[in-house]
Write a protein that holds these residues in place. Structure first.
Motif, short mmCIF file in Angstrom:
data_model
loop_
_atom_site.label_atom_id
_atom_site.label_comp_id
_atom_site.label_asym_id
_atom_site.label_seq_id
_atom_site.Cartn_x
_atom_site.Cartn_y
_atom_site.Cartn_z
N ALA A 202 41.88 51.66 30.47
CA ALA A 202 41.46 50.41 31.11
C ALA A 202 40.06 50.02 30.66
CB ALA A 202 41.52 50.57 32.63
N ALA A 203 39.16 51.00 30.61
CA ALA A 203 37.78 50.71 30.21
C ALA A 203 37.74 50.17 28.79
CB ALA A 203 36.91 51.97 30.33
N GLN A 204 38.60 50.74 27.96
CA GLN A 204 38.62 50.30 26.57
C GLN A 204 39.12 48.86 26.45
OE1 GLN A 204 40.86 52.98 24.19
NE2 GLN A 204 39.73 52.47 22.31
N ALA A 205 40.15 48.55 27.21
CA ALA A 205 40.68 47.19 27.18
C ALA A 205 39.62 46.19 27.65
CB ALA A 205 41.93 47.10 28.04
N LEU A 206 38.89 46.56 28.71
CA LEU A 206 37.85 45.65 29.20
C LEU A 206 36.73 45.52 28.18
CD1 LEU A 206 37.56 46.57 33.00
CD2 LEU A 206 38.80 44.68 31.94
N GLY A 207 36.34 46.65 27.59
CA GLY A 207 35.27 46.64 26.57
C GLY A 207 35.66 45.77 25.39
N HIS A 208 36.91 45.85 25.02
CA HIS A 208 37.43 45.05 23.92
C HIS A 208 37.26 43.56 24.23
CE1 HIS A 208 39.92 44.27 20.43
NE2 HIS A 208 40.58 43.38 21.15
N GLY A 209 37.61 43.19 25.44
CA GLY A 209 37.45 41.80 25.86
C GLY A 209 36.00 41.37 25.82
N SER A 226 40.78 55.24 42.86
CA SER A 226 41.34 55.54 41.54
C SER A 226 40.30 55.39 40.44
CB SER A 226 42.53 54.61 41.25
OG SER A 226 42.11 53.26 41.30
N GLY A 227 39.13 54.89 40.80
CA GLY A 227 38.07 54.77 39.80
C GLY A 227 37.90 53.38 39.22
N LYS A 228 38.30 52.35 40.00
CA LYS A 228 38.11 50.98 39.52
C LYS A 228 36.64 50.70 39.26
CE LYS A 228 40.14 49.08 43.11
NZ LYS A 228 40.59 50.32 43.77
N THR A 229 35.79 51.19 40.17
CA THR A 229 34.36 50.95 40.01
C THR A 229 33.85 51.63 38.75
OG1 THR A 229 34.26 50.95 42.42
CG2 THR A 229 32.17 50.98 41.24
N GLU A 230 34.27 52.88 38.53
CA GLU A 230 33.87 53.58 37.30
C GLU A 230 34.28 52.76 36.08
OE1 GLU A 230 31.96 56.09 37.23
OE2 GLU A 230 32.13 56.65 39.34
N VAL A 231 35.47 52.22 36.12
CA VAL A 231 35.99 51.50 34.97
C VAL A 231 35.22 50.20 34.74
CG1 VAL A 231 37.99 50.22 34.09
CG2 VAL A 231 38.28 52.52 35.03
N TYR A 232 34.98 49.45 35.82
CA TYR A 232 34.28 48.18 35.54
C TYR A 232 32.80 48.41 35.23
CZ TYR A 232 33.00 47.21 40.57
OH TYR A 232 32.50 47.23 41.83
N LEU A 233 32.26 49.56 35.67
CA LEU A 233 30.89 49.87 35.23
C LEU A 233 30.84 50.04 33.71
CD1 LEU A 233 29.44 52.27 37.97
CD2 LEU A 233 28.72 49.93 37.43
N GLU A 234 31.94 50.52 33.12
CA GLU A 234 31.99 50.62 31.65
C GLU A 234 32.02 49.22 31.03
OE1 GLU A 234 31.33 53.44 30.09
OE2 GLU A 234 31.10 54.03 32.18
N ALA A 235 32.69 48.30 31.69
CA ALA A 235 32.67 46.92 31.19
C ALA A 235 31.26 46.34 31.29
CB ALA A 235 33.66 46.05 31.96
N VAL A 236 30.55 46.70 32.37
CA VAL A 236 29.15 46.27 32.50
C VAL A 236 28.35 46.86 31.34
CG1 VAL A 236 27.05 46.48 33.90
CG2 VAL A 236 29.24 45.99 35.02
N ALA A 237 28.57 48.14 31.06
CA ALA A 237 27.84 48.79 29.95
C ALA A 237 28.08 48.05 28.64
CB ALA A 237 28.27 50.26 29.83
N ALA A 367 52.61 36.11 35.27
CA ALA A 367 52.90 35.00 34.35
C ALA A 367 52.19 35.16 33.01
CB ALA A 367 52.49 33.68 35.00
N GLY A 368 51.40 36.24 32.89
CA GLY A 368 50.74 36.49 31.62
C GLY A 368 49.44 35.71 31.44
N LYS A 369 48.99 35.01 32.48
CA LYS A 369 47.72 34.28 32.36
C LYS A 369 46.56 35.25 32.44
CE LYS A 369 48.97 30.17 34.78
NZ LYS A 369 48.62 29.51 36.01
N TYR A 370 46.71 36.28 33.24
CA TYR A 370 45.69 37.32 33.32
C TYR A 370 46.25 38.59 32.70
CZ TYR A 370 43.60 34.46 37.12
OH TYR A 370 43.05 33.46 37.88
N GLN A 371 45.36 39.34 32.06
CA GLN A 371 45.75 40.67 31.61
C GLN A 371 45.84 41.55 32.86
OE1 GLN A 371 43.78 43.70 28.46
NE2 GLN A 371 42.30 42.72 29.76
N ARG A 372 46.71 42.53 32.86
CA ARG A 372 46.77 43.42 34.01
C ARG A 372 46.57 44.86 33.56
NH1 ARG A 372 51.20 44.10 38.89
NH2 ARG A 372 50.76 46.32 39.22
N LEU A 373 45.64 45.56 34.24
CA LEU A 373 45.40 46.98 33.95
C LEU A 373 45.64 47.76 35.23
CD1 LEU A 373 42.06 46.48 31.97
CD2 LEU A 373 44.32 46.94 30.99
#
Ligand code: ADP
Ligand code: ZN
Length: 729
Positions: A202-209, A226-237, A367-373
C-alpha cells in the motif's frame, strides 16, 4: 491575463464582505500582483481583499477609489483562487464567503516582526483571586506556548489588567517573541517502521502516486489497528522528499496529540497544527508559513483545507466517513469532497483512510474512480475483536437499568484481570427526557422543538439544539406539582451511576464532549485512561474515533439499536460504521478483545452485518438499495431549509417555490415538500424543509440557482441550500 497591475490600473478586488460582486479599484502605489492581498477603502472602512483579476470597468471611472497598499503576505495562488471559485459554485456559497474561509487568520494586515507574548512566570502571586487563578490555569493548559494579551484575557474571561497585575508580581512573564518563525524541518529520510507485506504494498502504491506529481484519489481501507497511519505516513515521507507539502485532516482535535507524537517519532520534529485548539499566534504562524514554505506538514481540522499552501502534494483524510467533515453551519461543504476537488486542481494525491468507508467513497472505488488499497489484518498479534449480540428480550433487567446481567459478568471478569471495559452509549447527559409523573408533561426548550436533556453532573437541563440551559426545577412547569419529575431513558451520566452501583470499587471514567472544558483537558484525561487509570470507560461517540486504549479488551454497546430507528437515509450506514468503529477499540494490544451489542432486534439485517463482519456484502446491499431509489451516491440531493420567526411565511415561501418549479423540472430534477422540518423550531425560528432530487448527470446547481433566482427574502425569512446533505433534521 496580465499577472501584474501597475499603479493606477483597474483591478477587481474580492473581499469577504457580503457583496455579490468583485469591486473595481485602482492598483495601489507600487502596483499589485494578481492574487495579492490588498487593503482597500469600503465606505468609511478599510477592509482586506484579494486582487481577483482586472477591473470590470463598469463603474464611473471618476468614482473608482485607489487601493491603499499591498499587504505583506504571499499572494493567493491561482490554484487556491480556482479552488474557492469552484467550491463556491459547487456548494452554492457566495465567493465572498469562500474567501472568508481562506482568510481566517488573525493579524493578516499586520507586518511580521516582534510581539509581546505571555507565559507562566516563576513566582506565585501574593494574593490569589478567582480571576488570577483562571489566568494561570489557561497558561498551564497551553503548556509552554505563549498567548497574546487579549487572547489570554479572553480565554480566562478576565480584563487585561488582571494579566498586567500578574506580570507586575512576576507570576506571569511578558516576553518579546518573533512572529511567524518557520517550523522545524521534518526529515523524511529517517527510517520508518519495518512494514508488513500488505502495508509495504500500500505504501508503495501511494508513493508511486505522489511521485507522479499528478492528481489521484485513493481509498485506504483497513481495519482499526492495521497500520493505515503507518502507511500514509510513508506517503507523507514521499511527499516531503519530493519537496511538496502535505496536509493530514483528522476528525477530532483530541486525536491530534497522539498523531503529533507519531510524526515526531517518524520525522524528528512536529508538524504545524491548524484547529480551534491552537492559539492565535500559532494560527497566524501556521497560515503564513504554509504560504511561504516554512511548514511542510499540517495536521488539522476540516478548515485547514483552505490554507494557502505553496505546493500541496498530498491530502490525507483520516476516518474519512466521519460526519464531522461536513460543515453544517454557514458554508455547507463536505471536507472530503472538497479535498478531492482541491487535489484535482493542484495535482495532489488524496488519500481517504477508514476502516468503515462512507458509501460514497466505497462506490467511487468500486466504479474505479478511486484506487483502493486494503490492509486486511491487524498489525502484530492483535486480532480483531470477536463480536456477539446480547438479546435484550431474554435478559432479566428492570426497566430503569441498562447493563444486562451478561454484560455485568463480562465486566466483572475484566476488572478481576486488570483489564479495561468500555460501555458505549451515544447519548450525552443523564437522561434524554424529563417527564412529569403527575401530568405527563415533558420538559422542552423554550426556543426549540426539542426536549431538554438532564445533565446531572452540571445540575442543569440543556437543549442540545441551541445550548440553552436551565436549572432542574422542583415543580412541573406545566401543572405545578412538586416532586413528580422523573428522568426517562439513559444517557452516559446515568449509565455511570448504574455502573458505580454495580461495581462500587471500580474506577470509572466518563468521556463525553460536554464534560471537558477544553480539548487539552480531554486529551490529558484520555492519556491517563490509556495508561490504565480507569477500569470502566463510559463514553459517547467521542471514544469511537481512533483513540488507543491498550488495556481495553471489552466493549459493550449499550443500545446498538439506537441509530436504526430514524428514517434517515444513512441510518444503516452510520450504525454499521459506529458499531464497527467502537468495537475496534477492543483488543488493540496483545490481549484479544470482544465486543457485545445489546439489541432488542438481534435479527435486524444491520445488526447481523455488524456481527458477521461481511462488509462487502453489507455495502453492496446498501448500494443496491440506494441505487434502486435513485439516492446518493447514485442520484443527487439538495436540502432546502426555509426559516422564519413565524411558521406561516416560511411555509408560504415553500409553497410558492414548490409551485414555481419549472427550472428544476426542465433540468430533470424534482422537488418534494414543503414540510415542517423534523425539528420544526430551533433557536426560536420555525423551519420548513424541501428536498430536491435529481438523477446523477443533472446540472443540479445551475437548476437550483435558476429556480431560486427571483425570490426575495423579506420579513426575517432565511433560506439555505445544502448540496449533498448529510443531516435532515
Ligand atoms: P490504524 O491507523 O489502521 O488504526 P496504526 O497505524 O495506528 O493503525 O497501527 C496500529 C498500531 O500498530 C500502532 O501502534 C502502530 O505503531 C503499530 N504498527 C502498525 N504497523 C506497524 C509496523 N509495521 N511496525 C511496527 N508497528 C506497527
Ligand atoms: Zn433550544
Amino acid at each position: 491575463m496580465t499577472e501584474h497591475f501597475a499603479e493606477g490600473e483597474l483591478i477587481g478586488v474580492l473581499t469577504a464582505e457580503p457583496l455579490d460582486r468583485v469591486l473595481d479599484y485602482r492598483a495601489p502605489p507600487g502596483g499589485a500582483w494578481l492574487g495579492a492581498f490588498v487593503e482597500v477603502p469600503l465606505g468609511p472602512r478599510k477592509v482586506i481583499g484579494v486582487v481577483w483579476g482586472p477591473g470590470r470597468g463598469d463603474w464611473d471611472p471618476a468614482k473608482v477609489r485607489a487601493a491603499f497598499r499591498v499587504i505583506d503576505a504571499a499572494p493567493m495562488r491561482a490554484e487556491l483562487r480556482e479552488f474557492l471559485t469552484r467550491a463556491g459554485a459547487y456548494t452554492l456559497t457566495p465567493l465572498s464567503a469562500m474567501l472568508r474561509l481562506a482568510t481566517r487568520v488573525p493579524g493578516l494586515g499586520q507586518p511580521p516582526g516582534m510581539r509581546k507574548v505571555y507565559r507562566l512566570g516563576r513566582s506565585e502571586p501574593q494574593r490569589m483571586t478567582d480571576a488570577r487563578t483562571r489566568v494561570l490555569e489557561v497558561l498551564r493548559e497551553f503548556g509552554g506556548a505563549g498567548l497574546i494579551l487579549k487572547e489570554l484575557a479572553d480565554q480566562a474571561g478576565v480584563g487585561t489588567s488582571v494579566v498586567k497585575g500578574l506580570v507586575a508580581q512576576g507570576a506571569v512573564d511578558e516576553v518579546e517573541s518573533p512572529r511567524d518563525t518557520p517550523y522545524p524541518a521534518l526529515d523524511p529520510a529517517r527510517p520508518g517502521k519495518a512494514l508488513t507485506e500488505d502495508q509495504a504494498r500500500a505504501a508503495q502504491a501511494l508513493g508511486h502516486g505522489v511521485r507522479s506529481g499528478a492528481f489521484g484519489a485513493t481509498l485506504l481501507k483497513g481495519v482499526t489497528g492495521s497500520g493505515k497511519t503507518e502507511v500514509y505516513l510513508e506517503a507523507v515521507a514521499a511527499t516531503l522528499s519530493a519537496g511538496r507539502q502535505a496536509l493530514v485532516l483528522l476528525p477530532e482535535i483530541a486525536l491530534t496529540s497522539e498523531f503529533l507524537s507519531r510524526v515526531e517519532a517518524r520525522f524528528g520534529a512536529r508538524p504545524a497544527e491548524w484547529h480551534s485548539g491552537v492559539t492565535m499566534t500559532e494560527r497566524r504562524r501556521c497560515w503564513r508559513m504554509i504560504g511561504e514554505g516554512g511548514a511542510s506538514l499540517v495536521v488539522g481540522a476540516r478548515s485547514a483545507l483552505f490554507l494557502p499552501f505553496q505546493n500541496l502534494g498530498l491530502i490525507v483524510i483520516d476516518e474519512e466517513h466521519d460526519s464531522s467533515y461536513k460543515q453544517e453551519d454557514g458554508a455547507l461543504y463536505n471536507a472530503r469532497d472538497m479535498a478531492v476537488l482541491r487535489g484535482s486542481i493542484v495535482g495532489a494525491q488524496v488519500v481517504m483512510a477508514s476502516a468503515t468507508p462512507s458509501l460514497e467513497t466505497w462506490a467511487n472505488a468500486k466504479a474505479g474512480k478511486y484506487q483502493r488499497l486494503d490492509l486486511p489484518a491487524r498489525f502484530g498479534t492483535a486480532v480483531l475483536p470477536e463480536m456477539r449480540v446480547i438479546d435484550m428480550r431474554r435478559e432479566d433487567l428492570p426497566g430503569s437499568e441498562w447493563i444486562s446481567p451478561t454484560l455485568r459478568q463480562e465486566i466483572k471478569a475484566r476488572i478481576e484481570r486488570g483489564e479495561q471495559s468500555l460501555l458505549f452509549l451515544n447519548r450525552r447527559g443523564y437522561a434524554p427526557v424529563t417527564i412529569c409523573r403527575a401530568c405527563g408533561h415533558q420538559i422542552g426548550c423554550h426556543h426549540c422543538d426539542a426536549r431538554m436533556v438532564e445533565h446531572r453532573f452540571q445540575k442543569r437541563l440543556m437543549c442540545h439544539q441551541c445550548g440553552e440551559t436551565a436549572p432542574i426545577p422542583e415543580a412541573c412547569p406545566e401543572c405545578g406539582v412538586v416532586g413528580k419529575l422523573a428522568a426517562v431513558g439513559p444517557g452516559v451520566e446515568r449509565l455511570a451511576e448504574e455502573a458505580a452501583a454495580v461495581f462500587p470499587d471500580a474506577r470509572l471514567a466518563v468521556l463525553s464532549s460536554d464534560l471537558f472544558g477544553s480539548a487539552r483537558a480531554l486529551k490529558a484525561r484520555i492519556e491517563e485512561i490509556a495508561a490504565g487509570d480507569a477500569d470502566i470507560i463510559i463514553g459517547t461517540q467521542l471514544v469511537a474515533k481512533g483513540h488507543n486504549f491498550p488495556k481495553l479488551t471489552l466493549v459493550g454497546a449499550v443500545d446498538a439499536d439506537l441509530g436504526l430507528q430514524g428514517s434517515d437515509l444513512r441510518a444503516a450506514e452510520r450504525t454499521f460504521q459506529l458499531m464497527r468503529q467502537v468495537s475496534g477499540r477492543a483488543g488493540r494490544a496483545e490481549a484479544p478483545g470482544i465486543a457485545y451489542l445489546q439489541s432488542f432486534q438481534p435479527d435486524h439485517r444491520v445488526i447481523q452485518a455488524i456481527l458477521s463482519g461481511e462488509e462487502e456484502a453489507f455495502w453492496a446491499a446498501e448500494a443496491a438499495e440506494r441505487e434502486a431509489a435513485g439516492m446518493p451516491p447514485f442520484g443527487r440531493l439538495a436540502g432546502i431549509v426555509i426559516s422564519a420567526p413565524d411558521p406561516a411565511p416560511a411555509f408560504d415561501l415553500g409553497l410558492q417555490l414548490a409551485r414555481a418549479d419549472g427550472a428544476l423540472r426542465q433540468a430533470g430534477a424534482q422537488v418534494f415538500g414543503p414540510a415542517p422540518a423534523p425539528i420544526a423550531r430551533v433557536r426560536g425560528r420555525h423551519r420548513v424543509r424541501m428536498l430536491v432530487k435529481a438523477p446523477k448527470g443533472v446540472a443540479l446547481q445551475s437548476a437550483i440557482t435558476k429556480w431560486l433566482g427571483g425570490i426575495k427574502l423579506t420579513g426575517g425569512l432565511r433560506l439555505s441550500v445544502d448540496i449533498d446533505p448529510q443531516s435532515f433534521y
